[in-house]
Design a protein around this motif. Structure first.
Motif, PDB file in Angstrom:
ATOM      1  N   CYS A 106       0.661  -1.277   0.088  1.00 31.49           N
ATOM      2  CA  CYS A 106      -0.149   0.276   0.185  1.00 31.49           C
ATOM      3  C   CYS A 106       0.491   1.529  -0.123  1.00 31.49           C
ATOM      4  O   CYS A 106       0.222   1.955  -0.355  1.00 31.49           O
ATOM      5  CB  CYS A 106      -0.949   0.313   1.002  1.00 31.49           C
ATOM      6  N   VAL A 107       1.415   1.108   0.844  1.00 32.22           N
ATOM      7  CA  VAL A 107       2.431   2.592   0.937  1.00 32.22           C
ATOM      8  C   VAL A 107       3.784   1.875   0.698  1.00 32.22           C
ATOM      9  O   VAL A 107       5.005   0.977   1.918  1.00 32.22           O
ATOM     10  CB  VAL A 107       2.705   3.350   2.181  1.00 32.22           C
ATOM     11  N   GLY A 108       4.357   2.248  -0.472  1.00 33.57           N
ATOM     12  CA  GLY A 108       6.510   1.771  -0.906  1.00 33.57           C
ATOM     13  C   GLY A 108       5.647   0.320  -1.060  1.00 33.57           C
ATOM     14  O   GLY A 108       5.369  -0.641  -1.602  1.00 33.57           O
ATOM     15  N   ASP A 109       7.231  -0.378  -0.521  1.00 36.21           N
ATOM     16  CA  ASP A 109       7.165  -1.864  -0.572  1.00 36.21           C
ATOM     17  C   ASP A 109       8.194  -2.523   0.732  1.00 36.21           C
ATOM     18  O   ASP A 109       8.343  -3.507   0.519  1.00 36.21           O
ATOM     19  CB  ASP A 109       9.025  -1.915  -1.318  1.00 36.21           C
ATOM     20  N   GLU A 110       6.960  -2.158   1.517  1.00 38.51           N
ATOM     21  CA  GLU A 110       7.322  -2.765   2.800  1.00 38.51           C
ATOM     22  C   GLU A 110       5.608  -2.934   3.494  1.00 38.51           C
ATOM     23  O   GLU A 110       5.077  -1.791   3.644  1.00 38.51           O
ATOM     24  CB  GLU A 110       8.124  -1.940   4.121  1.00 38.51           C
ATOM     25  N   VAL A 111       5.522  -3.513   4.215  1.00 44.62           N
ATOM     26  CA  VAL A 111       4.075  -3.986   4.924  1.00 44.62           C
ATOM     27  C   VAL A 111       4.152  -3.440   5.739  1.00 44.62           C
ATOM     28  O   VAL A 111       4.862  -2.798   6.788  1.00 44.62           O
ATOM     29  CB  VAL A 111       3.829  -5.436   5.233  1.00 44.62           C
ATOM     30  N   THR A 112       2.845  -2.698   5.904  1.00 46.98           N
ATOM     31  CA  THR A 112       2.448  -1.431   6.976  1.00 46.98           C
ATOM     32  C   THR A 112       1.167  -2.251   7.026  1.00 46.98           C
ATOM     33  O   THR A 112       0.462  -2.642   7.014  1.00 46.98           O
ATOM     34  CB  THR A 112       2.539   0.331   6.259  1.00 46.98           C
ATOM     35  N   MET A 113       0.651  -1.343   8.641  1.00 50.24           N
ATOM     36  CA  MET A 113      -0.587  -0.761   8.616  1.00 50.24           C
ATOM     37  C   MET A 113      -1.575  -0.921   7.943  1.00 50.24           C
ATOM     38  O   MET A 113      -2.591  -1.579   8.131  1.00 50.24           O
ATOM     39  CB  MET A 113      -0.430   0.400   9.824  1.00 50.24           C
ATOM     40  N   ALA A 114      -1.486  -0.231   6.572  1.00 56.92           N
ATOM     41  CA  ALA A 114      -2.452  -0.342   5.520  1.00 56.92           C
ATOM     42  C   ALA A 114      -2.614  -1.365   5.194  1.00 56.92           C
ATOM     43  O   ALA A 114      -3.717  -1.449   4.576  1.00 56.92           O
ATOM     44  CB  ALA A 114      -2.158   1.176   5.065  1.00 56.92           C
ATOM     45  N   ASP A 115      -1.791  -2.406   4.437  1.00 51.63           N
ATOM     46  CA  ASP A 115      -2.018  -3.041   4.585  1.00 51.63           C
ATOM     47  C   ASP A 115      -2.644  -4.723   4.855  1.00 51.63           C
ATOM     48  O   ASP A 115      -3.526  -5.219   4.830  1.00 51.63           O
ATOM     49  CB  ASP A 115      -0.766  -4.438   3.904  1.00 51.63           C
ATOM     50  N   LEU A 116      -2.568  -4.161   6.526  1.00 48.35           N
ATOM     51  CA  LEU A 116      -3.413  -5.092   7.536  1.00 48.35           C
ATOM     52  C   LEU A 116      -4.860  -4.992   7.589  1.00 48.35           C
ATOM     53  O   LEU A 116      -5.726  -5.821   7.783  1.00 48.35           O
ATOM     54  CB  LEU A 116      -2.931  -5.126   9.214  1.00 48.35           C
ATOM     55  N   CYS A 117      -5.291  -3.495   6.863  1.00 45.49           N
ATOM     56  CA  CYS A 117      -6.201  -3.152   6.755  1.00 45.49           C
ATOM     57  C   CYS A 117      -6.774  -3.375   5.434  1.00 45.49           C
ATOM     58  O   CYS A 117      -8.078  -3.935   5.248  1.00 45.49           O
ATOM     59  CB  CYS A 117      -6.824  -1.426   7.171  1.00 45.49           C
ATOM     60  N   LEU A 118      -6.285  -3.403   4.616  1.00 44.25           N
ATOM     61  CA  LEU A 118      -6.847  -3.813   3.035  1.00 44.25           C
ATOM     62  C   LEU A 118      -7.107  -4.997   3.278  1.00 44.25           C
ATOM     63  O   LEU A 118      -8.313  -4.986   2.423  1.00 44.25           O
ATOM     64  CB  LEU A 118      -5.037  -3.604   1.941  1.00 44.25           C
ATOM     65  N   VAL A 119      -6.082  -6.139   3.303  1.00 39.97           N
ATOM     66  CA  VAL A 119      -6.623  -7.462   3.053  1.00 39.97           C
ATOM     67  C   VAL A 119      -7.802  -8.040   3.187  1.00 39.97           C
ATOM     68  O   VAL A 119      -8.774  -8.666   2.846  1.00 39.97           O
ATOM     69  CB  VAL A 119      -5.811  -8.284   3.691  1.00 39.97           C
ATOM     70  N   PRO A 120      -8.280  -7.515   4.914  1.00 38.37           N
ATOM     71  CA  PRO A 120      -9.847  -8.275   5.765  1.00 38.37           C
ATOM     72  C   PRO A 120     -11.059  -7.506   4.625  1.00 38.37           C
ATOM     73  O   PRO A 120     -11.968  -7.802   4.328  1.00 38.37           O
ATOM     74  CB  PRO A 120      -9.309  -7.759   6.865  1.00 38.37           C
ATOM     75  N   GLN A 121     -10.359  -5.660   4.346  1.00 38.60           N
ATOM     76  CA  GLN A 121     -11.419  -5.360   4.199  1.00 38.60           C
ATOM     77  C   GLN A 121     -11.668  -5.514   2.411  1.00 38.60           C
ATOM     78  O   GLN A 121     -13.402  -5.663   1.997  1.00 38.60           O
ATOM     79  CB  GLN A 121     -11.406  -3.953   3.715  1.00 38.60           C
ATOM     80  N   VAL A 122     -10.649  -6.123   1.139  1.00 36.68           N
ATOM     81  CA  VAL A 122     -10.642  -6.839   0.007  1.00 36.68           C
ATOM     82  C   VAL A 122     -11.817  -8.156   0.489  1.00 36.68           C
ATOM     83  O   VAL A 122     -12.492  -8.376  -0.439  1.00 36.68           O
ATOM     84  CB  VAL A 122     -10.077  -6.787  -0.496  1.00 36.68           C
TER      85      VAL A 122
END
Lengths: 189, 189
Positions: A127-143
């Motif tokens: 989601c933001v750059g090339d590292e896993v962040t809190m945004a990715d933790l939110c993205l996958v469950p929402q998808v």
């Protein structure tokens, strides 16, 4: 149960619980799950993730740069505060039954329209750059919620491709709703 | 406009904008207001507050202790992610007109029932202890929304008394919806 081992009160299907499970897996924290069949849930689990980030800083779930951190939090808040609360069970139950699917789809698509645009300027591999962040933790469950509500994801190529890259990571797999202690047999994978 | 002066895209009545205005006032940051007549808003402005906290750490809006920080974020997320999104304009417009007031009141009272209980264990003079935190920035605008929707606050003595103590502080007064550049004349005070 081992002394001092943290307890996660979790519901296999809750996207809020899943976010926290991913964070725990990424940070390698062993925990006990106490299943809670949620009547209602909310976005509050982001407070747990911020607490984990502050007390167990490695690996980071927030970038070092304040502007990138703001992007991560903006995306996380858009999902956890702008989309998820409008399509969760306690809200849907207040909508006429024949309108529930449309209501959830509207909440998700209007959020995803904004999210797709934001991600086009912030995303690298994730989601933001090339590292896993809190945004990715939110993205996958929402998808996953979007898929449950049969939202057409074709208009969201950035969301979809980031989601695919995340789903192959171990932390996202061990924390998946289909592999939790309270997952009903027919939903296990 | 002075070079480098930050611009806040703000709507006088939005509780999300008001939270940020309080943070800017507390941190003594001079800014330009660009009024936006919001069709919809969300909880995303917490990302701005976290960014301000990281780049302008004084005065703190988050306590130093990680457990207290978690309490502050839990309260903030409960309001910004659990209450406000359910009673904002874009959601209310999707509810039948004769049901809108009841819908908003239900969202607020079920959130305030949880909040009142949490505050009974975290509050000092303010939401968490005796310093103004991000939780207080969320509380005051939400209580104002409750009043607009004619919610009876009698069952919430802790919420009400903290709100009263906050409203006398200058940062909460200069940022108040009744004193913004886009406040209509009939709502000015």
């Amino acid at each position: 149960m081992q002394a001092g081992k943290p307890i996660l009160y979790s519901y296999f299907r809750s996207s809020c619980s899943w976010r926290v499970r991913i964070a725990l897996a990424l940070k390698g924290i062993d925990y006990e799950t106490v299943p809670i069949n949620l009547i209602k849930d909310g976005g509050q689990q982001l407070a747990i993730i911020e607490y984990l980030e502050e007390t167990r800083p490695t690996p980071r779930l927030l970038p070092q740069d304040p502007k990138k951190r703001a992007s991560v939090r903006m995306i996380s808040d858009l999902i956890a505060g702008g989309i998820q609360p409008l399509q969760n069970l306690s809200v849907l139950k207040q909508v006429r039954e024949e309108m529930q699917l449309t209501w959830a789809q509207n909440a998700i698509t209007s959020g995803f329209n904004a999210l797709e645009q934001i991600l086009q300027s912030t995303a690298g591999i994730y989601c933001v750059g090339d590292e896993v962040t809190m945004a990715d933790l939110c993205l996958v469950p929402q998808v996953a919620n979007a898929e449950r509500f049969k939202v057409d994801l074709t208009p969201y190529p950035t969301i979809s491709s980031i989601n695919k890259r995340l789903l192959v990571l171990e932390a996202f797999q061990v924390s998946h709703p289909c592999r939790q202690p309270d997952t009903p047999t027919e939903l296990r994978a």
